[in-house]
Design an enzyme around this catalytic site. Sequence first.
Site, short mmCIF file in Angstrom:
data_model
loop_
_atom_site.label_atom_id
_atom_site.label_comp_id
_atom_site.label_asym_id
_atom_site.label_seq_id
_atom_site.Cartn_x
_atom_site.Cartn_y
_atom_site.Cartn_z
N GLY A 116 -7.90 5.42 3.92
CA GLY A 116 -6.78 4.92 3.12
C GLY A 116 -5.66 4.49 4.07
O GLY A 116 -5.80 4.64 5.29
N TYR A 146 -1.87 2.16 -5.76
CA TYR A 146 -2.74 2.33 -4.60
C TYR A 146 -2.77 3.79 -4.13
O TYR A 146 -3.83 4.35 -3.82
CB TYR A 146 -2.25 1.40 -3.46
CG TYR A 146 -3.03 1.63 -2.23
CD1 TYR A 146 -4.31 1.10 -2.11
CD2 TYR A 146 -2.55 2.47 -1.22
CE1 TYR A 146 -5.08 1.37 -1.01
CE2 TYR A 146 -3.32 2.74 -0.12
CZ TYR A 146 -4.58 2.19 -0.01
OH TYR A 146 -5.35 2.48 1.07
N ASP A 279 12.82 -5.03 1.29
CA ASP A 279 12.48 -4.59 2.65
C ASP A 279 11.38 -3.51 2.63
O ASP A 279 10.64 -3.36 3.59
CB ASP A 279 13.71 -3.95 3.31
CG ASP A 279 14.48 -4.96 4.15
OD1 ASP A 279 13.94 -6.04 4.43
OD2 ASP A 279 15.62 -4.63 4.53
P1 GDP Z 1 4.44 -2.58 3.91
O1 GDP Z 1 5.91 -2.78 3.57
O2 GDP Z 1 4.27 -1.62 5.01
O3 GDP Z 1 3.62 -2.27 2.73
O4 GDP Z 1 3.85 -3.95 4.52
P2 GDP Z 1 4.13 -5.51 4.29
O5 GDP Z 1 3.36 -6.22 5.31
O6 GDP Z 1 3.92 -5.91 2.85
O7 GDP Z 1 5.69 -5.68 4.57
C1 GDP Z 1 6.28 -5.23 5.77
C2 GDP Z 1 7.68 -5.78 5.89
O8 GDP Z 1 7.60 -7.19 6.15
C3 GDP Z 1 8.56 -5.65 4.65
O9 GDP Z 1 9.87 -5.28 5.06
C4 GDP Z 1 8.56 -7.05 4.06
O10 GDP Z 1 9.74 -7.33 3.33
C5 GDP Z 1 8.51 -7.88 5.34
N1 GDP Z 1 8.01 -9.26 5.15
C6 GDP Z 1 8.59 -10.38 5.66
N2 GDP Z 1 7.93 -11.47 5.29
C7 GDP Z 1 6.88 -11.05 4.54
C8 GDP Z 1 5.82 -11.75 3.88
O11 GDP Z 1 5.71 -12.97 3.90
N3 GDP Z 1 4.89 -10.98 3.22
C9 GDP Z 1 5.00 -9.60 3.19
N4 GDP Z 1 4.06 -8.93 2.51
N5 GDP Z 1 5.99 -8.94 3.79
C10 GDP Z 1 6.92 -9.64 4.46
#
Ligand code: GDP
Length: 326
Positions: A116, A146, A279
């Site tokens: 996971g 999830y 964020d």
């Molecule tokens: P998680 O937040 O660890 O679940 O992983 P993500 O990859 O979805 O997001 C990580 C960080 O990247 C967050 O702060 C998002 O706001 C930022 N981020 C910036 N641009 C993007 C984008 O295009 N896609 C995603 N998914 N996250 C983004």
Amino acid sequence: MDIDTKRIPFLLEEKKVMVCGFGDMIRDALKDKLEQTNCIIIDADEKNLDLTNQEDVFAFFKKYSPDAVFAVETKFGGNFASQTMPADLLFRNLMMITNVIHAAYNNDVKKLLFMGYSSVYPKDAKQPMVEDALLTGPFDKVNEPYAVATLCGLKLCQFYRKQFGSDFISVMATNVFGPKDNFDLTYGSVIPSVIRRAYEAKANNKQELEVWGTGAPKREFIYSEDLADALCFLMERYSDADPINVGTGEALSIAEIVEKITEVVGFSGKVNYDKSKLDGMPIKVCDISKIKALGWEPKKDLKIGILKTYNWFVQNYEQITEQKLW
Ligand code: GDP
């Protein structure tokens, strides 16, 4: 750590090893790694097996009778998916996890590794996150569908071990990226999404690139090939009811990651941070002392992984434009 030393090493050589999950990124990296091991690989991908269908999964296990099973690639889907399809996320992940783990038990699988993601840690977990922090507080609502499914998988592994003595282990992986990642701009995670946006901005001579949030959150990333290396290592060397983290132990800000990506892609325009987008957690990084104590060391050069991922993306651009979550 209270490793069952009688059960290690569990060498994969000459074993029948099943690799199953939704999606290709980790499965393919695992298969590449396993090909160096002289084992027999049984690939349970979405094309040849519906992992949500119990009858099909049971029949598949009976037919191939694996010695070892990697249950990887549950679907996380990110913010948008958890808002718009939480039922799908919970149902499909839960079905895959329960079907595979129970089938492994029924067919006397000698070892099972369930993976996971670290997004199931409590949202206020102390950083870096130690394995003992699991289930000590509420998780981020964004991760709820999830996380519920994943924690069931973790508990199932512990309970089959407790009730039947099955050698089932759980691994909590940090954010992963690599070739065959999900490059969909809505469902993809930050690295594949920004690779795609930067590539398309450059190809269309645009001078601006949109990135979600403030750029300040810190995340730890592992390249799929390095994750596969850790998973094979743990399959052979780890046997315990407690989960174990896999990551690099180092977090970079999103702005630092974006800088690496734009360098690789060759995009030299302006990066605009869209602060109306969430964020998420301010920082997420795993404590990897446990896996390091067993002798595994992470590779730290993220840029090589980003470059390999970008090269794959460019070569496969036409096929990935219609990608969805399922
Ligand atoms: P998680 O937040 O660890 O679940 O992983 P993500 O990859 O979805 O997001 C990580 C960080 O990247 C967050 O702060 C998002 O706001 C930022 N981020 C910036 N641009 C993007 C984008 O295009 N896609 C995603 N998914 N996250 C983004």
